[in-house]
Design a protein around this motif. Structure first.
Motif, PDB file in Angstrom:
ATOM      1  N   ARG A  61       0.823  -1.210   0.000  1.00 32.54           N
ATOM      2  CA  ARG A  61       0.000   0.000   0.000  1.00 32.54           C
ATOM      3  C   ARG A  61       0.858   1.261   0.000  1.00 32.54           C
ATOM      4  O   ARG A  61       0.511   2.269  -0.601  1.00 32.54           O
ATOM      5  CB  ARG A  61      -0.914  -0.015   1.234  1.00 32.54           C
ATOM      6  N   ARG A  62       2.004   1.192   0.654  1.00 33.89           N
ATOM      7  CA  ARG A  62       2.859   2.369   0.812  1.00 33.89           C
ATOM      8  C   ARG A  62       4.075   2.323  -0.108  1.00 33.89           C
ATOM      9  O   ARG A  62       5.136   2.840   0.228  1.00 33.89           O
ATOM     10  CB  ARG A  62       3.329   2.450   2.265  1.00 33.89           C
ATOM     11  N   ILE A  63       3.916   1.777  -1.282  1.00 30.98           N
ATOM     12  CA  ILE A  63       5.049   1.583  -2.192  1.00 30.98           C
ATOM     13  C   ILE A  63       5.814   2.874  -2.471  1.00 30.98           C
ATOM     14  O   ILE A  63       7.030   2.855  -2.626  1.00 30.98           O
ATOM     15  CB  ILE A  63       4.586   0.918  -3.507  1.00 30.98           C
ATOM     16  N   ASP A  64       5.133   4.004  -2.513  1.00 24.69           N
ATOM     17  CA  ASP A  64       5.802   5.270  -2.816  1.00 24.69           C
ATOM     18  C   ASP A  64       6.229   6.039  -1.565  1.00 24.69           C
ATOM     19  O   ASP A  64       6.706   7.164  -1.667  1.00 24.69           O
ATOM     20  CB  ASP A  64       4.896   6.157  -3.681  1.00 24.69           C
ATOM     21  N   ASP A  65       6.064   5.435  -0.408  1.00 23.45           N
ATOM     22  CA  ASP A  65       6.424   6.078   0.858  1.00 23.45           C
ATOM     23  C   ASP A  65       7.804   5.587   1.292  1.00 23.45           C
ATOM     24  O   ASP A  65       7.959   4.429   1.670  1.00 23.45           O
ATOM     25  CB  ASP A  65       5.382   5.733   1.924  1.00 23.45           C
ATOM     26  N   PRO A  66       8.814   6.456   1.243  1.00 26.94           N
ATOM     27  CA  PRO A  66      10.166   6.006   1.597  1.00 26.94           C
ATOM     28  C   PRO A  66      10.285   5.523   3.041  1.00 26.94           C
ATOM     29  O   PRO A  66      11.144   4.705   3.350  1.00 26.94           O
ATOM     30  CB  PRO A  66      11.049   7.224   1.352  1.00 26.94           C
ATOM     31  N   ASP A  67       9.407   5.970   3.922  1.00 26.61           N
ATOM     32  CA  ASP A  67       9.456   5.503   5.310  1.00 26.61           C
ATOM     33  C   ASP A  67       9.116   4.021   5.429  1.00 26.61           C
ATOM     34  O   ASP A  67       9.535   3.358   6.387  1.00 26.61           O
ATOM     35  CB  ASP A  67       8.516   6.311   6.196  1.00 26.61           C
ATOM     36  N   SER A  68       8.369   3.488   4.468  1.00 26.72           N
ATOM     37  CA  SER A  68       8.030   2.061   4.533  1.00 26.72           C
ATOM     38  C   SER A  68       9.264   1.184   4.324  1.00 26.72           C
ATOM     39  O   SER A  68       9.247   0.001   4.674  1.00 26.72           O
ATOM     40  CB  SER A  68       6.942   1.712   3.515  1.00 26.72           C
ATOM     41  N   ASP A  69      10.326   1.766   3.794  1.00 25.72           N
ATOM     42  CA  ASP A  69      11.568   1.003   3.634  1.00 25.72           C
ATOM     43  C   ASP A  69      12.075   0.477   4.970  1.00 25.72           C
ATOM     44  O   ASP A  69      12.660  -0.600   5.042  1.00 25.72           O
ATOM     45  CB  ASP A  69      12.665   1.856   2.989  1.00 25.72           C
ATOM     46  N   TYR A  70      11.843   1.219   6.036  1.00 25.00           N
ATOM     47  CA  TYR A  70      12.291   0.778   7.348  1.00 25.00           C
ATOM     48  C   TYR A  70      11.589  -0.509   7.771  1.00 25.00           C
ATOM     49  O   TYR A  70      12.187  -1.363   8.428  1.00 25.00           O
ATOM     50  CB  TYR A  70      12.073   1.873   8.399  1.00 25.00           C
ATOM     51  N   ILE A  71      10.338  -0.641   7.394  1.00 22.29           N
ATOM     52  CA  ILE A  71       9.605  -1.874   7.691  1.00 22.29           C
ATOM     53  C   ILE A  71      10.241  -3.035   6.920  1.00 22.29           C
ATOM     54  O   ILE A  71      10.473  -4.109   7.480  1.00 22.29           O
ATOM     55  CB  ILE A  71       8.110  -1.715   7.342  1.00 22.29           C
ATOM     56  N   ALA A  72      10.531  -2.810   5.643  1.00 20.23           N
ATOM     57  CA  ALA A  72      11.158  -3.861   4.832  1.00 20.23           C
ATOM     58  C   ALA A  72      12.530  -4.221   5.383  1.00 20.23           C
ATOM     59  O   ALA A  72      12.894  -5.414   5.449  1.00 20.23           O
ATOM     60  CB  ALA A  72      11.259  -3.412   3.381  1.00 20.23           C
ATOM     61  N   TYR A  73      13.299  -3.237   5.803  1.00 23.38           N
ATOM     62  CA  TYR A  73      14.622  -3.519   6.372  1.00 23.38           C
ATOM     63  C   TYR A  73      14.499  -4.304   7.679  1.00 23.38           C
ATOM     64  O   TYR A  73      15.330  -5.162   7.973  1.00 23.38           O
ATOM     65  CB  TYR A  73      15.414  -2.233   6.606  1.00 23.38           C
ATOM     66  N   ARG A  74      13.464  -4.014   8.460  1.00 27.95           N
ATOM     67  CA  ARG A  74      13.255  -4.767   9.706  1.00 27.95           C
ATOM     68  C   ARG A  74      12.941  -6.228   9.394  1.00 27.95           C
ATOM     69  O   ARG A  74      13.426  -7.129  10.068  1.00 27.95           O
ATOM     70  CB  ARG A  74      12.125  -4.134  10.537  1.00 27.95           C
ATOM     71  N   LEU A  75      12.164  -6.462   8.343  1.00 29.88           N
ATOM     72  CA  LEU A  75      11.894  -7.841   7.920  1.00 29.88           C
ATOM     73  C   LEU A  75      13.185  -8.536   7.492  1.00 29.88           C
ATOM     74  O   LEU A  75      13.393  -9.715   7.791  1.00 29.88           O
ATOM     75  CB  LEU A  75      10.877  -7.866   6.780  1.00 29.88           C
ATOM     76  N   GLN A  76      14.047  -7.787   6.807  1.00 30.37           N
ATOM     77  CA  GLN A  76      15.331  -8.361   6.390  1.00 30.37           C
ATOM     78  C   GLN A  76      16.160  -8.749   7.611  1.00 30.37           C
ATOM     79  O   GLN A  76      16.775  -9.816   7.637  1.00 30.37           O
ATOM     80  CB  GLN A  76      16.095  -7.377   5.508  1.00 30.37           C
ATOM     81  N   GLU A  77      16.186  -7.898   8.620  1.00 29.36           N
ATOM     82  CA  GLU A  77      16.926  -8.216   9.845  1.00 29.36           C
ATOM     83  C   GLU A  77      16.363  -9.460  10.520  1.00 29.36           C
ATOM     84  O   GLU A  77      17.121 -10.306  11.006  1.00 29.36           O
ATOM     85  CB  GLU A  77      16.873  -7.047  10.827  1.00 29.36           C
ATOM     86  N   LEU A  78      15.053  -9.574  10.562  1.00 30.91           N
ATOM     87  CA  LEU A  78      14.429 -10.750  11.174  1.00 30.91           C
ATOM     88  C   LEU A  78      14.764 -12.011  10.393  1.00 30.91           C
ATOM     89  O   LEU A  78      14.973 -13.080  10.973  1.00 30.91           O
ATOM     90  CB  LEU A  78      12.915 -10.563  11.276  1.00 30.91           C
ATOM     91  N   GLN A  79      14.848 -11.894   9.069  1.00 28.07           N
ATOM     92  CA  GLN A  79      15.208 -13.038   8.220  1.00 28.07           C
ATOM     93  C   GLN A  79      16.658 -13.451   8.459  1.00 28.07           C
ATOM     94  O   GLN A  79      16.943 -14.624   8.655  1.00 28.07           O
ATOM     95  CB  GLN A  79      15.009 -12.663   6.743  1.00 28.07           C
ATOM     96  N   THR A  80      17.564 -12.484   8.468  1.00 29.07           N
ATOM     97  CA  THR A  80      18.989 -12.816   8.540  1.00 29.07           C
ATOM     98  C   THR A  80      19.483 -13.045   9.957  1.00 29.07           C
ATOM     99  O   THR A  80      20.180 -14.023  10.206  1.00 29.07           O
ATOM    100  CB  THR A  80      19.851 -11.722   7.876  1.00 29.07           C
ATOM    101  N   ASN A  81      19.124 -12.184  10.882  1.00 29.16           N
ATOM    102  CA  ASN A  81      19.665 -12.282  12.240  1.00 29.16           C
ATOM    103  C   ASN A  81      18.912 -13.267  13.118  1.00 29.16           C
ATOM    104  O   ASN A  81      19.513 -13.962  13.935  1.00 29.16           O
ATOM    105  CB  ASN A  81      19.677 -10.916  12.922  1.00 29.16           C
ATOM    106  N   ASP A  82      17.593 -13.283  12.979  1.00 32.84           N
ATOM    107  CA  ASP A  82      16.775 -14.102  13.866  1.00 32.84           C
ATOM    108  C   ASP A  82      16.271 -15.372  13.198  1.00 32.84           C
ATOM    109  O   ASP A  82      15.569 -16.161  13.815  1.00 32.84           O
ATOM    110  CB  ASP A  82      15.588 -13.287  14.388  1.00 32.84           C
ATOM    111  N   ARG A  83      16.603 -15.519  11.946  1.00 32.92           N
ATOM    112  CA  ARG A  83      16.252 -16.718  11.185  1.00 32.92           C
ATOM    113  C   ARG A  83      14.738 -16.983  11.136  1.00 32.92           C
ATOM    114  O   ARG A  83      14.296 -18.120  11.138  1.00 32.92           O
ATOM    115  CB  ARG A  83      16.973 -17.949  11.738  1.00 32.92           C
ATOM    116  N   ILE A  84      13.971 -15.918  11.105  1.00 37.07           N
ATOM    117  CA  ILE A  84      12.534 -16.059  10.906  1.00 37.07           C
ATOM    118  C   ILE A  84      12.323 -16.186   9.401  1.00 37.07           C
ATOM    119  O   ILE A  84      12.805 -15.349   8.637  1.00 37.07           O
ATOM    120  CB  ILE A  84      11.774 -14.848  11.492  1.00 37.07           C
TER     121      ILE A  84
END
Length: 135
Positions: free
Chosen positions: A75-98
């Motif tokens: 929904r927020r594809i054009d909102d640069p602040d939503s990038d932080y949400i995507a980066y948090r998902l990346q951290e959960l994938q890599t660091n926490d192995r979710i």
């Protein structure tokens, strides 16, 4: 923990109270009402609240929690602040192995809404290389 109190705290004018309420809401999952409120907090005015809601939904919200996050990203594809949400998902994938990518790909197979599909596309572009798709 009383649901009504935590939900009230999640509407506080103080971002720290809302952030703490997001954490407490995670302890009340699974609940459709809690998932809905956490999904609303993904659009909070304060980034710390958004990121806490993201983490709680990704860790404890199951499929419905991940769908809520992906919908918000799409929904927020054009909102640069939503990038932080995507980066948090990346951290959960890599660091926490979710298994964010694996679970997202399973959701994609089920023909989700356009917003959810776009959210999945965004995380594939950002960190899909971490878990290449098996053919």
């Amino acid at each position: 923990m009383e649901l009504a109190r935590v939900l009230a705290d999640s509407h506080s004018a103080d971002w720290k109270v809302r952030e703490g309420a997001a954490t407490e809401l995670g302890k009340l999952l699974p609940s459709e009402q809690v998932i809905e409120r956490l999904a609303e907090l993904l659009g909070d005015d304060d980034m710390a609240v958004e990121l806490e809601a993201t983490e709680v939904l990704a860790r404890f919200g199951g499929r419905a929690g991940l769908v809520a996050i992906l919908r918000e990203l799409g929904r927020r594809i054009d909102d640069p602040d939503s990038d932080y949400i995507a980066y948090r998902l990346q951290e959960l994938q890599t660091n926490d192995r979710i298994p964010i990518l694996q679970n997202s790909r399973e959701i994609l197979i089920q023909s989700p809404s356009p917003e959810v599909s776009e959210g999945i596309n965004q995380i594939e572009q950002l960190f899909g290389y971490l878990a290449p798709k098996s053919e």
